[in-house]
Design a protein around this motif. Structure first.
Motif, PDB file in Angstrom:
ATOM      1  N   TYR A 133      61.203 -23.810  44.337  1.00  0.00           N
ATOM      2  CA  TYR A 133      60.198 -23.278  45.512  1.00  0.00           C
ATOM      3  C   TYR A 133      60.478 -24.104  46.771  1.00  0.00           C
ATOM      4  O   TYR A 133      60.496 -23.508  47.935  1.00  0.00           O
ATOM      5  N   SER A 134      60.319 -25.605  46.491  1.00  0.00           N
ATOM      6  CA  SER A 134      60.499 -26.363  47.752  1.00  0.00           C
ATOM      7  C   SER A 134      61.871 -26.465  48.391  1.00  0.00           C
ATOM      8  O   SER A 134      62.155 -26.895  49.456  1.00  0.00           O
ATOM      9  N   LYS A 135      62.771 -26.387  47.382  1.00  0.00           N
ATOM     10  CA  LYS A 135      64.354 -26.657  47.583  1.00  0.00           C
ATOM     11  C   LYS A 135      64.364 -28.255  47.868  1.00  0.00           C
ATOM     12  O   LYS A 135      65.458 -28.670  48.408  1.00  0.00           O
ATOM     13  N   PHE A 136      63.400 -28.984  47.699  1.00  0.00           N
ATOM     14  CA  PHE A 136      63.412 -30.451  48.161  1.00  0.00           C
ATOM     15  C   PHE A 136      63.711 -31.075  46.725  1.00  0.00           C
ATOM     16  O   PHE A 136      62.895 -31.166  45.889  1.00  0.00           O
ATOM     17  N   LYS A 137      65.062 -31.487  46.703  1.00  0.00           N
ATOM     18  CA  LYS A 137      65.470 -32.147  45.351  1.00  0.00           C
ATOM     19  C   LYS A 137      65.165 -33.700  45.412  1.00  0.00           C
ATOM     20  O   LYS A 137      65.536 -34.177  46.086  1.00  0.00           O
ATOM     21  N   VAL A 138      64.632 -34.228  44.395  1.00  0.00           N
ATOM     22  CA  VAL A 138      64.342 -35.736  44.324  1.00  0.00           C
ATOM     23  C   VAL A 138      64.889 -36.169  43.072  1.00  0.00           C
ATOM     24  O   VAL A 138      64.659 -35.603  41.886  1.00  0.00           O
ATOM     25  N   GLY A 139      65.394 -37.410  43.027  1.00  0.00           N
ATOM     26  CA  GLY A 139      65.845 -37.942  41.850  1.00  0.00           C
ATOM     27  C   GLY A 139      65.305 -39.497  41.964  1.00  0.00           C
ATOM     28  O   GLY A 139      65.209 -40.181  42.937  1.00  0.00           O
ATOM     29  N   CYS A 181      63.866 -36.450  37.650  1.00  0.00           N
ATOM     30  CA  CYS A 181      64.000 -35.555  38.662  1.00  0.00           C
ATOM     31  C   CYS A 181      62.540 -34.775  38.880  1.00  0.00           C
ATOM     32  O   CYS A 181      61.903 -34.856  37.862  1.00  0.00           O
ATOM     33  N   ASN A 182      62.436 -34.095  40.081  1.00  0.00           N
ATOM     34  CA  ASN A 182      61.275 -33.261  40.060  1.00  0.00           C
ATOM     35  C   ASN A 182      61.553 -32.000  39.236  1.00  0.00           C
ATOM     36  O   ASN A 182      62.665 -31.489  39.231  1.00  0.00           O
ATOM     37  N   VAL A 183      60.367 -31.667  38.619  1.00  0.00           N
ATOM     38  CA  VAL A 183      60.258 -30.457  38.035  1.00  0.00           C
ATOM     39  C   VAL A 183      59.162 -29.471  38.427  1.00  0.00           C
ATOM     40  O   VAL A 183      58.227 -29.803  38.196  1.00  0.00           O
ATOM     41  N   GLU A 184      59.588 -28.495  39.300  1.00  0.00           N
ATOM     42  CA  GLU A 184      58.572 -27.600  39.669  1.00  0.00           C
ATOM     43  C   GLU A 184      58.293 -26.392  38.851  1.00  0.00           C
ATOM     44  O   GLU A 184      58.875 -26.149  37.825  1.00  0.00           O
ATOM     45  N   ASN A 185      57.193 -25.782  39.272  1.00  0.00           N
ATOM     46  CA  ASN A 185      56.577 -24.940  38.424  1.00  0.00           C
ATOM     47  C   ASN A 185      56.037 -23.498  39.265  1.00  0.00           C
ATOM     48  O   ASN A 185      55.645 -23.866  40.432  1.00  0.00           O
ATOM     49  N   SER A 237      51.668 -27.350  38.929  1.00  0.00           N
ATOM     50  CA  SER A 237      52.187 -28.127  37.398  1.00  0.00           C
ATOM     51  C   SER A 237      53.284 -28.560  37.538  1.00  0.00           C
ATOM     52  O   SER A 237      54.139 -29.005  36.820  1.00  0.00           O
ATOM     53  N   THR A 238      53.733 -28.654  39.005  1.00  0.00           N
ATOM     54  CA  THR A 238      55.177 -29.321  39.345  1.00  0.00           C
ATOM     55  C   THR A 238      54.910 -31.110  39.088  1.00  0.00           C
ATOM     56  O   THR A 238      53.738 -31.519  39.249  1.00  0.00           O
ATOM     57  N   MET A 239      56.025 -31.757  38.441  1.00  0.00           N
ATOM     58  CA  MET A 239      55.927 -33.106  38.366  1.00  0.00           C
ATOM     59  C   MET A 239      56.971 -33.705  39.088  1.00  0.00           C
ATOM     60  O   MET A 239      58.095 -33.205  39.308  1.00  0.00           O
ATOM     61  N   CYS A 240      56.582 -34.658  39.684  1.00  0.00           N
ATOM     62  CA  CYS A 240      57.495 -35.623  40.734  1.00  0.00           C
ATOM     63  C   CYS A 240      58.404 -36.478  39.867  1.00  0.00           C
ATOM     64  O   CYS A 240      58.222 -36.869  38.713  1.00  0.00           O
ATOM     65  N   ALA A 241      59.700 -36.823  40.615  1.00  0.00           N
ATOM     66  CA  ALA A 241      60.733 -37.404  39.865  1.00  0.00           C
ATOM     67  C   ALA A 241      60.224 -38.891  39.351  1.00  0.00           C
ATOM     68  O   ALA A 241      60.799 -39.246  38.333  1.00  0.00           O
ATOM     69  N   GLU A 242      59.500 -39.482  40.366  1.00  0.00           N
ATOM     70  CA  GLU A 242      58.973 -41.013  39.807  1.00  0.00           C
ATOM     71  C   GLU A 242      58.229 -40.880  38.502  1.00  0.00           C
ATOM     72  O   GLU A 242      58.149 -41.775  37.851  1.00  0.00           O
ATOM     73  N   ARG A 243      57.220 -40.084  38.459  1.00  0.00           N
ATOM     74  CA  ARG A 243      56.267 -39.999  37.354  1.00  0.00           C
ATOM     75  C   ARG A 243      57.163 -39.601  36.006  1.00  0.00           C
ATOM     76  O   ARG A 243      56.681 -39.990  34.938  1.00  0.00           O
ATOM     77  N   ALA A 267      62.718 -40.401  51.165  1.00  0.00           N
ATOM     78  CA  ALA A 267      61.470 -40.015  50.807  1.00  0.00           C
ATOM     79  C   ALA A 267      60.638 -41.309  50.262  1.00  0.00           C
ATOM     80  O   ALA A 267      61.356 -42.248  49.512  1.00  0.00           O
ATOM     81  N   THR A 268      59.457 -41.376  50.674  1.00  0.00           N
ATOM     82  CA  THR A 268      58.456 -42.409  49.875  1.00  0.00           C
ATOM     83  C   THR A 268      57.829 -41.649  48.747  1.00  0.00           C
ATOM     84  O   THR A 268      57.374 -40.529  48.805  1.00  0.00           O
ATOM     85  N   PRO A 269      57.344 -42.391  47.907  1.00  0.00           N
ATOM     86  CA  PRO A 269      56.518 -41.880  46.831  1.00  0.00           C
ATOM     87  C   PRO A 269      55.038 -41.425  47.297  1.00  0.00           C
ATOM     88  O   PRO A 269      54.418 -41.750  48.107  1.00  0.00           O
ATOM     89  N   CYS A 270      54.761 -40.087  46.678  1.00  0.00           N
ATOM     90  CA  CYS A 270      53.399 -39.527  46.893  1.00  0.00           C
ATOM     91  C   CYS A 270      52.557 -40.661  46.382  1.00  0.00           C
ATOM     92  O   CYS A 270      52.575 -41.421  45.582  1.00  0.00           O
ATOM     93  N   GLY A 271      51.147 -40.136  46.836  1.00  0.00           N
ATOM     94  CA  GLY A 271      50.030 -40.868  46.419  1.00  0.00           C
ATOM     95  C   GLY A 271      49.719 -41.286  44.993  1.00  0.00           C
ATOM     96  O   GLY A 271      49.495 -42.120  44.305  1.00  0.00           O
ATOM     97  N   GLU A 272      49.955 -39.842  44.393  1.00  0.00           N
ATOM     98  CA  GLU A 272      49.807 -39.993  42.908  1.00  0.00           C
ATOM     99  C   GLU A 272      50.843 -40.815  42.124  1.00  0.00           C
ATOM    100  O   GLU A 272      50.439 -41.539  41.027  1.00  0.00           O
ATOM    101  N   CYS A 273      52.011 -40.746  42.399  1.00  0.00           N
ATOM    102  CA  CYS A 273      53.162 -41.517  42.007  1.00  0.00           C
ATOM    103  C   CYS A 273      52.927 -43.259  42.224  1.00  0.00           C
ATOM    104  O   CYS A 273      53.141 -44.088  41.371  1.00  0.00           O
ATOM    105  N   ARG A 274      52.290 -43.418  43.489  1.00  0.00           N
ATOM    106  CA  ARG A 274      51.940 -44.862  43.847  1.00  0.00           C
ATOM    107  C   ARG A 274      51.094 -45.265  42.723  1.00  0.00           C
ATOM    108  O   ARG A 274      51.068 -46.322  42.300  1.00  0.00           O
TER     109      ARG A 274
HETATM  110  N1  THU Z   1      58.294 -34.815  45.047  1.00  0.00           N
HETATM  111  C1  THU Z   1      58.772 -35.944  44.274  1.00  0.00           C
HETATM  112  O1  THU Z   1      59.522 -35.810  43.443  1.00  0.00           O
HETATM  113  N2  THU Z   1      58.569 -37.175  44.590  1.00  0.00           N
HETATM  114  C2  THU Z   1      57.452 -37.494  45.601  1.00  0.00           C
HETATM  115  O2  THU Z   1      57.288 -38.785  45.551  1.00  0.00           O
HETATM  116  C3  THU Z   1      57.092 -36.616  46.483  1.00  0.00           C
HETATM  117  C4  THU Z   1      57.275 -35.329  46.232  1.00  0.00           C
HETATM  118  C5  THU Z   1      58.543 -33.457  44.841  1.00  0.00           C
HETATM  119  C6  THU Z   1      57.757 -32.725  44.454  1.00  0.00           C
HETATM  120  C7  THU Z   1      58.205 -31.243  44.728  1.00  0.00           C
HETATM  121  O3  THU Z   1      58.848 -30.745  43.818  1.00  0.00           O
HETATM  122  C8  THU Z   1      59.105 -31.598  45.960  1.00  0.00           C
HETATM  123  O4  THU Z   1      59.332 -32.977  46.061  1.00  0.00           O
HETATM  124  C9  THU Z   1      58.347 -31.093  47.282  1.00  0.00           C
HETATM  125  O5  THU Z   1      57.005 -31.671  47.333  1.00  0.00           O
END
Ligand code: THU
Length: 131
Positions: A21-27, A41-45, A50-56, A82-89
């Motif tokens: 969906y976002s095409k934004f890949k994070v490891g 890695c991030n797992v989108e939905n 319901s998407t989950m970030c790589a860090e969590r 990329a910097t971690p999102c608020g929830e991951c922090r």
């Molecule tokens: N994403 C992460 O995996 N980590 C972050 O800290 C920020 C965002 C992912 C979630 C989503 O799949 C995509 O990046 C775009 O927001």
């Protein structure tokens, strides 16, 4: 393990990102005090929330396999740094203010501690013992 090697693990984990969906890949790669590494890695939905970030993914893998003492987490987002999102922090802060966050991309990396990235994080009590 040095930060560069941890970042390489994060870069490798990024290959598994499911981000149609976002095409934004994070490891990400999380280093524990016992020298274990948990990658994620991030797992989108299709239901975006319901998407989950790589860090969590890393943190939940580690905790669910008995590791809670973390030294550092590396995050790789390709050409972006990329910097971690608020929830991951907040999730990382649960396990220690001193966790080092290595934020990288193809053009190098920066390092900050969780307390720098999330000052005054939420806790239920002051001086709380987490066991
Ligand atoms: N994403 C992460 O995996 N980590 C972050 O800290 C920020 C965002 C992912 C979630 C989503 O799949 C995509 O990046 C775009 O927001």
């Amino acid at each position: 393990m040095d930060y560069k090697d941890l970042l390489k693990k994060a870069e490798a984990a990024r290959e598994f990102a499911y981000a149609p969906y976002s095409k934004f890949k994070v490891g990400a790669a999380l280093l524990t005090k016992d020298n274990l590494i948990f990658t994620g890695c991030n797992v989108e939905n299709a239901a975006y929330g319901s998407t989950m970030c790589a860090e969590r993914v890393c943190v939940y893998k580690a905790v669910s396999q008995g590791s809670r003492k973390f030294i550092a987490i590396a995050i790789h987002a390709g050409s972006h740094s990329a910097t971690p999102c608020g929830e991951c922090r907040q999730v990382l802060a649960e396990f220690g203010a001193d966790i080092q966050v290595i934020m990288g991309g193809s053009s190098g990396f920066t390092v900050k501690s969780i307390v720098e990235l999330l000052p005054c994080s939420f806790t239920l009590r002051t001086n709380e013992k987490k066991d």
